[in-house]
Design a protein around this motif. Sequence first.
Motif, short mmCIF file in Angstrom:
data_model
loop_
_atom_site.label_atom_id
_atom_site.label_comp_id
_atom_site.label_asym_id
_atom_site.label_seq_id
_atom_site.Cartn_x
_atom_site.Cartn_y
_atom_site.Cartn_z
N ASP A 156 0.93 -1.15 -0.03
CA ASP A 156 -0.26 0.04 0.19
C ASP A 156 0.97 1.15 0.04
O ASP A 156 0.42 2.15 -0.57
CB ASP A 156 -1.05 -0.13 1.11
CG ASP A 156 -2.03 -1.16 1.26
OD1 ASP A 156 -2.53 -1.28 0.32
OD2 ASP A 156 -1.58 -1.91 2.06
N LEU A 157 2.19 1.11 0.42
CA LEU A 157 2.91 2.17 0.40
C LEU A 157 4.51 1.86 0.43
O LEU A 157 4.77 0.85 0.95
CB LEU A 157 3.07 2.93 1.78
CG LEU A 157 4.06 4.11 2.29
CD1 LEU A 157 3.85 5.27 1.48
CD2 LEU A 157 4.07 4.47 3.60
N VAL A 158 5.21 2.40 -0.49
CA VAL A 158 6.66 2.24 -0.59
C VAL A 158 7.35 3.42 -0.46
O VAL A 158 7.03 4.61 -0.89
CB VAL A 158 6.85 1.68 -2.28
CG1 VAL A 158 8.24 1.35 -2.40
CG2 VAL A 158 5.87 0.59 -2.46
N VAL A 190 1.41 1.36 -7.01
CA VAL A 190 1.60 1.80 -5.35
C VAL A 190 1.70 3.20 -5.02
O VAL A 190 2.12 4.02 -5.92
CB VAL A 190 3.09 1.06 -4.87
CG1 VAL A 190 2.84 -0.56 -4.82
CG2 VAL A 190 4.18 1.69 -5.58
N PHE A 191 1.32 3.46 -3.65
CA PHE A 191 1.54 4.90 -3.33
C PHE A 191 2.89 4.93 -3.00
O PHE A 191 3.56 4.13 -2.42
CB PHE A 191 0.46 5.05 -2.00
CG PHE A 191 0.48 6.12 -1.53
CD1 PHE A 191 -0.86 7.28 -1.76
CD2 PHE A 191 1.34 7.16 -0.90
CE1 PHE A 191 -0.93 8.34 -1.31
CE2 PHE A 191 1.10 8.43 -0.36
CZ PHE A 191 0.07 8.88 -0.73
N LEU A 192 3.56 6.02 -3.46
CA LEU A 192 5.02 5.99 -3.40
C LEU A 192 5.50 7.41 -2.64
O LEU A 192 5.24 8.37 -3.40
CB LEU A 192 5.65 6.04 -4.71
CG LEU A 192 7.09 5.95 -4.86
CD1 LEU A 192 7.77 5.02 -4.04
CD2 LEU A 192 7.52 6.17 -6.36
N HIS A 193 6.23 7.21 -1.52
CA HIS A 193 6.94 8.33 -1.28
C HIS A 193 8.46 8.15 -1.75
O HIS A 193 9.10 7.30 -1.72
CB HIS A 193 7.09 8.32 0.43
CG HIS A 193 7.74 9.50 1.13
ND1 HIS A 193 8.92 9.94 0.58
CD2 HIS A 193 7.57 10.22 2.05
CE1 HIS A 193 9.36 11.20 1.01
NE2 HIS A 193 8.28 11.30 1.98
N GLY A 194 8.73 9.02 -2.95
CA GLY A 194 9.75 9.01 -3.54
C GLY A 194 10.99 9.53 -2.93
O GLY A 194 12.15 9.72 -3.78
N GLY A 195 11.22 9.60 -1.66
CA GLY A 195 12.44 10.24 -1.27
C GLY A 195 12.29 11.68 -1.74
O GLY A 195 11.27 12.28 -1.92
N SER A 196 13.68 12.15 -1.55
CA SER A 196 13.76 13.72 -2.08
C SER A 196 14.63 14.13 -3.13
O SER A 196 15.42 13.01 -3.25
CB SER A 196 14.11 14.54 -0.43
OG SER A 196 15.31 14.23 -0.23
N ILE A 197 14.49 15.17 -3.56
CA ILE A 197 15.42 15.59 -4.59
C ILE A 197 16.11 16.88 -4.28
O ILE A 197 15.42 17.31 -3.22
CB ILE A 197 14.66 15.84 -5.90
CG1 ILE A 197 13.37 16.82 -5.93
CG2 ILE A 197 14.09 14.41 -6.57
CD1 ILE A 197 12.92 17.37 -7.17
N VAL A 198 17.04 17.43 -4.91
CA VAL A 198 17.55 18.62 -4.62
C VAL A 198 16.51 19.43 -5.91
O VAL A 198 16.58 19.34 -7.11
CB VAL A 198 18.96 18.93 -5.15
CG1 VAL A 198 19.40 20.21 -5.12
CG2 VAL A 198 19.82 18.36 -4.17
#
Length: 271
Positions: free
Chosen positions: A34-36, A76-84
């Motif tokens: 449900d979340l990655v 999937v619902f994705l928290h993609g981390g962060s970018i600059v």
Amino acid sequence: MRIALIQLAYGDEESLEARTERIAELVGAQRGHDLVVLPELWAPGGFSYRDWEQRAQDTTGAVARALADAARAAGVFLHGGSIVERPASGEKGPEGKSLWNTSIVLDAGGAQVATYRKIHRFGFAGGEPKLMEAGESLAFADIPDGAGGSVHAGLSTCYDLRFPELYRAQVDQGATMFVIPAAWPMARVEHWSLLLRARAIEDQCFVVACNTAGTHARTPMGGHSAVIAPTGEVLAEAGDGEQVLSVEIDPAEVPAYRSAFPVLDDRRLGL
Ligand SMILES: O=C(O)CCC(=O)C(=O)O
């Protein structure tokens, strides 16, 4: 609710393009969750300060598009981390800089549902404060729980973990989960593990924390991503290397535990 954390290991030799392809494959393999969640700054490199300017992108840039494609392909619902982040609009912050450490969150159709600009910049006089602006706002994502409901999750990043008042503010706005991508070094990994549990216990929230592994920019990363229950129980914890952590949680545990052990009701506000 099934959650996967992708604790990515990378070094300086891997190109941004190769790493982005690898991430897409890893996300693709998490169908059914449900979340990655991905780590902080996995594309530009958490400590690769010298590359940030050149690797900065808008939140609609190539990395964001690859994340959207990956979320959609895996469903999937994705928290993609962060970018600059360097906004295409040319926006500058109050200190005159044009970079932020910005997390991107996408739904299972690949639509961006939240962004979060890291509020507490790491590096004291160097690192992030030298190169980036600070975020100014709390951010949340409503994450489908796989059972027809959703979880109101507060967003934060790495060094933010050292500032408990941020998490209290998120709780005051209804958070029952904290999602925390990081590039936290091995040198202080015990702080990481302890503070994750502290945030879970003091705020009676789930903590879902995805760190980086490997060594880049001469900085060994700490790994030890973890999912922690509102009781402080560690439900899953990664080791030092690249690893996908898959865990099932019951979001109903938060209201149940808060009513069985109602510590938050005893806060003394205004002293
Ligand atoms: O607080 C720490 O020890 C590490 C924080 C950090 O590496 C970061 O915010 O990027």
